[in-house]
Write a protein that holds these residues in place. Structure first.
Motif, PDB file in Angstrom:
ATOM      1  N   UNK A   1      85.217 -17.309  37.842  1.00  0.00           N
ATOM      2  CA  UNK A   1      84.449 -16.136  37.425  1.00  0.00           C
ATOM      3  C   UNK A   1      83.908 -16.400  36.017  1.00  0.00           C
ATOM      4  N   UNK A   2      82.778 -15.780  35.671  1.00  0.00           N
ATOM      5  CA  UNK A   2      82.217 -16.016  34.333  1.00  0.00           C
ATOM      6  C   UNK A   2      83.259 -15.760  33.239  1.00  0.00           C
ATOM      7  N   UNK A   3      83.391 -16.703  32.347  1.00  0.00           N
ATOM      8  CA  UNK A   3      84.298 -16.651  31.193  1.00  0.00           C
ATOM      9  C   UNK A   3      85.781 -16.762  31.540  1.00  0.00           C
ATOM     10  N   UNK A   4      86.089 -17.030  32.828  1.00  0.00           N
ATOM     11  CA  UNK A   4      87.493 -17.226  33.182  1.00  0.00           C
ATOM     12  C   UNK A   4      87.890 -18.703  33.041  1.00  0.00           C
ATOM     13  N   UNK A   5      86.976 -19.500  32.522  1.00  0.00           N
ATOM     14  CA  UNK A   5      87.238 -20.911  32.214  1.00  0.00           C
ATOM     15  C   UNK A   5      86.221 -21.295  31.146  1.00  0.00           C
ATOM     16  N   UNK A   6      86.383 -22.478  30.594  1.00  0.00           N
ATOM     17  CA  UNK A   6      85.381 -22.922  29.610  1.00  0.00           C
ATOM     18  C   UNK A   6      84.243 -23.643  30.343  1.00  0.00           C
ATOM     19  N   UNK A   7      83.146 -23.804  29.627  1.00  0.00           N
ATOM     20  CA  UNK A   7      81.938 -24.346  30.268  1.00  0.00           C
ATOM     21  C   UNK A   7      82.085 -25.811  30.664  1.00  0.00           C
ATOM     22  N   UNK A   8      83.181 -26.478  30.198  1.00  0.00           N
ATOM     23  CA  UNK A   8      83.348 -27.874  30.633  1.00  0.00           C
ATOM     24  C   UNK A   8      84.039 -27.977  32.000  1.00  0.00           C
ATOM     25  N   UNK A   9      84.312 -26.822  32.631  1.00  0.00           N
ATOM     26  CA  UNK A   9      84.876 -26.827  33.987  1.00  0.00           C
ATOM     27  C   UNK A   9      83.931 -27.632  34.912  1.00  0.00           C
ATOM     28  N   UNK A  10      84.499 -28.513  35.768  1.00  0.00           N
ATOM     29  CA  UNK A  10      83.623 -29.385  36.572  1.00  0.00           C
ATOM     30  C   UNK A  10      82.624 -28.631  37.452  1.00  0.00           C
ATOM     31  N   UNK A  11      83.027 -27.477  37.988  1.00  0.00           N
ATOM     32  CA  UNK A  11      82.076 -26.741  38.849  1.00  0.00           C
ATOM     33  C   UNK A  11      80.945 -26.120  38.028  1.00  0.00           C
ATOM     34  N   UNK A  12      81.241 -25.759  36.783  1.00  0.00           N
ATOM     35  CA  UNK A  12      80.197 -25.217  35.897  1.00  0.00           C
ATOM     36  C   UNK A  12      79.248 -26.345  35.496  1.00  0.00           C
ATOM     37  N   UNK A  13      79.823 -27.489  35.154  1.00  0.00           N
ATOM     38  CA  UNK A  13      78.993 -28.638  34.769  1.00  0.00           C
ATOM     39  C   UNK A  13      78.092 -29.074  35.924  1.00  0.00           C
ATOM     40  N   UNK A  14      78.667 -29.076  37.129  1.00  0.00           N
ATOM     41  CA  UNK A  14      77.876 -29.464  38.314  1.00  0.00           C
ATOM     42  C   UNK A  14      76.670 -28.530  38.469  1.00  0.00           C
TER      43      UNK A  14
ATOM     44  N   UNK B   1      75.684 -13.495  41.573  1.00  0.00           N
ATOM     45  CA  UNK B   1      75.476 -13.171  40.151  1.00  0.00           C
ATOM     46  C   UNK B   1      76.313 -14.090  39.260  1.00  0.00           C
ATOM     47  N   UNK B   2      77.527 -14.427  39.719  1.00  0.00           N
ATOM     48  CA  UNK B   2      78.389 -15.295  38.898  1.00  0.00           C
ATOM     49  C   UNK B   2      77.729 -16.652  38.653  1.00  0.00           C
ATOM     50  N   UNK B   3      77.053 -17.164  39.675  1.00  0.00           N
ATOM     51  CA  UNK B   3      76.402 -18.469  39.499  1.00  0.00           C
ATOM     52  C   UNK B   3      75.322 -18.385  38.422  1.00  0.00           C
ATOM     53  N   UNK B   4      74.538 -17.311  38.471  1.00  0.00           N
ATOM     54  CA  UNK B   4      73.475 -17.169  37.461  1.00  0.00           C
ATOM     55  C   UNK B   4      74.098 -16.946  36.083  1.00  0.00           C
ATOM     56  N   UNK B   5      75.194 -16.181  36.049  1.00  0.00           N
ATOM     57  CA  UNK B   5      75.833 -15.912  34.758  1.00  0.00           C
ATOM     58  C   UNK B   5      76.373 -17.175  34.097  1.00  0.00           C
ATOM     59  N   UNK B   6      76.641 -18.195  34.913  1.00  0.00           N
ATOM     60  CA  UNK B   6      77.122 -19.452  34.343  1.00  0.00           C
ATOM     61  C   UNK B   6      75.982 -20.356  33.851  1.00  0.00           C
ATOM     62  N   UNK B   7      74.742 -19.945  34.135  1.00  0.00           N
ATOM     63  CA  UNK B   7      73.606 -20.756  33.676  1.00  0.00           C
ATOM     64  C   UNK B   7      73.116 -20.200  32.345  1.00  0.00           C
ATOM     65  N   UNK B   8      73.276 -20.944  31.251  1.00  0.00           N
ATOM     66  CA  UNK B   8      72.824 -20.414  29.966  1.00  0.00           C
ATOM     67  C   UNK B   8      71.307 -20.430  29.892  1.00  0.00           C
ATOM     68  N   UNK B   9      70.727 -19.431  29.230  1.00  0.00           N
ATOM     69  CA  UNK B   9      69.276 -19.449  29.030  1.00  0.00           C
ATOM     70  C   UNK B   9      68.908 -20.657  28.175  1.00  0.00           C
TER      71      UNK B   9
END
Ligand code: FMN
Length: 250
Positions: free
Chosen positions: A81-94, A121-129
């Protein structure tokens, strides 16, 4: 070629010299056209095993590939979920790397309680502008689609359009909404022939056209006066003095 017009100095007193331009058709000429296939990232908003939004995402992928595109489909299983891990999480990086690689997106959401799904929405929330100078979505094209269990509805696609604007994407006019989605796909997950399928073809065709038209010039298209001013407060005063009030892009 259009000529830079002289400034109407008394008419636009609040403009910052050196940052204001008159866009001209010549600015859209591309020096080195891209040789690679248009690149599309497809996101869908469900983790269900028999998910109609995933089936629709795969139909879009088949169509875009048939039209000459290169397609990646992101699987949101394991994305925190957004902010439940840091942005270096492999699924976020992918997810971020796929978006940076892409030139166009397709977003396919189920309608849930009259809105897009939380998974979408969570996927979009993980994409920084923006992250430094990297903007993973800005300037990309976007097509929006939805599936729903009830009768025809546009709540999810309307929400996706708002998000597309927020992410500074070029959202195409056409869209697909598949009502009573459980009737539209066969046992193997293929969409049945009919007007709803034809609409998906229309949307993919339009997305391909917009992507081919804009991908090489997306940096230019999203270049904004207010941001040039902020970025380069003192630059180009001399150039502006030379040519009046007008700066041509270099
Ligand atoms: C919690 C929940 C809320 C839903 N809300 C709506 C809704 O507001 N409108 C609608 O037409 N269908 C609604 N549905 C039905 C889903 O849109 C439909 O089952 C869809 O196929 C789910 O997407 P998926 O197959 O990709 O998982 C809802 C389903 C669930 C489980």
């Amino acid at each position: 070629m259009d000529k830079p017009r002289q400034p109407f100095a008394d008419g636009l007193p609040n403009l910052s010299e050196g940052h204001f331009i008159f866009p001209a058709s010549a600015d859209l000429q591309v020096a080195t056209p891209f040789a690679h296939a248009p690149r599309f990232l497809i996101l869908y908003g469900s983790l269900r095993e028999r998910s109609f939004s995933r089936f629709l995402a795969y139909e879009a992928a088949r169509l875009l590939e048939a039209m000459g595109g290169e397609v990646r489909i992101y699987d949101a299983h394991g994305l925190p979920l957004p902010d439940d891990a840091t942005a270096d999480h492999p699924k976020v990086q992918e997810l971020r790397n796929l978006s940076i690689w892409s030139e166009g997106h397709v977003w396919v959401s189920p309608e849930r309680h009259g809105a897009m799904s939380g998974v979408m929405k969570s996927q979009i929330d993980w994409l920084p502008l923006s992250e430094g100078s990297v903007r993973p979505t800005q300037g990309r094209t976007l097509a929006v689609m939805q599936v729903s269990g009830g009768s025809q509805s546009f709540n999810a696609v309307n929400g996706l359009r708002v998000l597309g604007r927020w992410m500074r994407m070029v959202t195409i006019p056409n869209q697909s909404s598949v009502p009573m989605a459980y009737k539209e796909f066969d046992e193997t997950g293929r969409m049945k022939p009919g007007p709803l399928y034809d609409r998906v073809v229309d949307v993919c065709e339009e997305l391909m056209k917009f992507t081919l038209l804009t991908r090489e010039r997306s940096d230019y298209l999203v270049d904004r006066y207010s941001e040039r001013k902020e970025r380069e407060p003192d630059r180009l005063k001399a150039v502006a003095a030379d040519i009046g009030f007008v700066r041509r892009p270099s």
